[in-house]
Design an enzyme around this catalytic site. Structure first.
Site, PDB file in Angstrom:
ATOM      1  N   CYS A   1       0.874  -1.182   0.000  1.00  0.00           N
ATOM      2  CA  CYS A   1       0.000   0.000   0.000  1.00  0.00           C
ATOM      3  C   CYS A   1       0.908   1.228   0.000  1.00  0.00           C
ATOM      4  O   CYS A   1       2.072   1.142  -0.383  1.00  0.00           O
ATOM      5  CB  CYS A   1      -0.985  -0.013   1.164  1.00  0.00           C
ATOM      6  SG  CYS A   1      -0.248   0.162   2.800  1.00  0.00           S
ATOM      7  N   ALA A   2       0.395   2.365   0.413  1.00  0.00           N
ATOM      8  CA  ALA A   2       1.186   3.587   0.295  1.00  0.00           C
ATOM      9  C   ALA A   2       2.425   3.576   1.194  1.00  0.00           C
ATOM     10  O   ALA A   2       3.536   3.868   0.746  1.00  0.00           O
ATOM     11  CB  ALA A   2       0.326   4.802   0.597  1.00  0.00           C
TER      12      ALA A   2
END
Length: 356
Positions: free
Chosen positions: A94-95
């Site tokens: 994810c980020a």
């Protein structure tokens, strides 16, 4: 197995990445081996972000779980499970390696899939890509120059330490340079470049002599600076050989590509538009009278191509376009780099020089 922190090894191996960020984040920047199967859509992510600002993290988390529940949740888990089974050596991403990848990991664990995650997420991979490029471009490099149609890209591709910048940018650099594949975002282009450099890890790089921009992508400043001080080998091929290369690449092959992508009728219109748009983009530099002349010759050549299937009629405007525009422009640019030129010759001679 890699614990999710040896980022260079992960990137260099084209390790599959199951990227659960929202589509808009993925479009803004992603790694070459990443597959986007988001935990939340763009709208869902925006709603959760607004809730976070107004009501805090607990309310935002609760909203996220309510938005991704029931059948929606099951569909996303099933998509992740299929991707994990198809790519057993991959990682979740994810980020920043935070809640989203941990939620995806927990939901997968509930269906008996144990899948590791990237510690630090896309941000850590992105920083690694930037650092790797800055280090790799400090190695010696040689640039291949030459007028349009000299086969520079072919020489780069056939060299073991060649990096095809135009291929990575999905653009051939000129006003006619677009391909049927849309260009990536700037960050994604830089990521693809970093991975290409890491995978080869050569002692010396062979690159085409490019300008600052390749279509809408610009070269990283660290690379551009190194290229500006690097030696250049120049391909001096005869005009007729260059014309033939350009005829094959820009007319025969591009028409085949458009036809394959869109079908014959729609493909022909797209191919027409592509050529006219390329000419239109340089109309001011050509002058409006010359532009009108070339446009009329292009129209005639297209009629001939459609009638007979042959592409030689395009020489009527391509040859003077090289003579009047592209060749003088490149030769002028090359005069400013004269002190960097270490070899000149025809295609085969340059290939032999590079090999030696």
């Amino acid at each position: 197995m890699n614990d999710g922190t040896d980022y260079r090894a992960i990137l260099a191996a084209d390790t599959p990445l199951l990227d659960v960020r929202a589509p808009i984040e993925f479009t803004q920047g992603a790694m070459p081996a990443a597959l986007n199967l988001p935990l939340m859509t763009d709208d869902e992510r925006a709603a959760v972000g607004t809730c976070y600002k107004r009501q805090g993290p607990e309310a935002a988390l609760a909203l996220g779980h309510s938005l991704v529940s029931g059948d929606t949740r099951e569909e996303r888990i099933n998509a992740w499970r299929d991707a994990c089974l198809a790519n057993p050596g991959g990682y979740l991403c994810c980020a920043r390696g935070g809640q989203r990848s941990h939620i995806a990991q927990a939901w997968l664990n509930a269906v008996d899939i144990d899948y590791p995650l990237i510690v630090g997420g896309y941000k850590a991979l992105r920083q690694t890509a930037i650092q790797a490029t800055a280090e790799q471009v400090q190695k010696p490099m040689v640039l291949i120059g030459g007028c349009t149609g000299s086969g520079k890209t072919l020489l780069v591709k056939q060299h073991a330490s060649g990096i095809d910048l135009e291929g990575l940018a999905r653009h051939r650099g000129s006003s006619f340079g677009r391909t049927l594949n849309a260009q990536l975002s700037q960050a994604s282009f830089e990521n693809h470049l970093a991975v290409a450099l890491l995978k080869k890890d050569a002692a010396r790089w062979v690159l085409e002599d490019e300008g600052r921009m390749i279509g809408s992508n610009h070269l990283p400043e660290c690379l551009r600076e190194r290229m500006a001080e690097s030696p250049i080998v120049v391909v001096d091929d005869p005009f007729d050989i260059r014309l033939e290369r350009l005829r094959e690449e820009y007319f025969a092959h591009m028409w085949q590509d458009f036809s394959a992508a869109f079908g014959e009728e729609k493909g022909w219109q797209e191919y027409n538009d592509y050529l006219h748009h390329g000419l239109f983009a340089i109309r001011r530099r050509l002058g409006l009278q010359r532009f009108a002349e070339f446009s009329a010759l292009l129209d005639s050549a297209l009629i001939e191509q459609q009638r007979t299937g042959r592409t030689e009629a395009h020489y009527s405007w391509l040859a003077p376009l090289l003579d009047d525009y592209y060749d003088p422009m490149y030769r002028f640019q090359l005069t400013k780099k004269a002190d960097k030129i270490v070899f000149r010759g025809e295609f085969n001679a340059v290939a032999a020089w590079l090999a030696a």
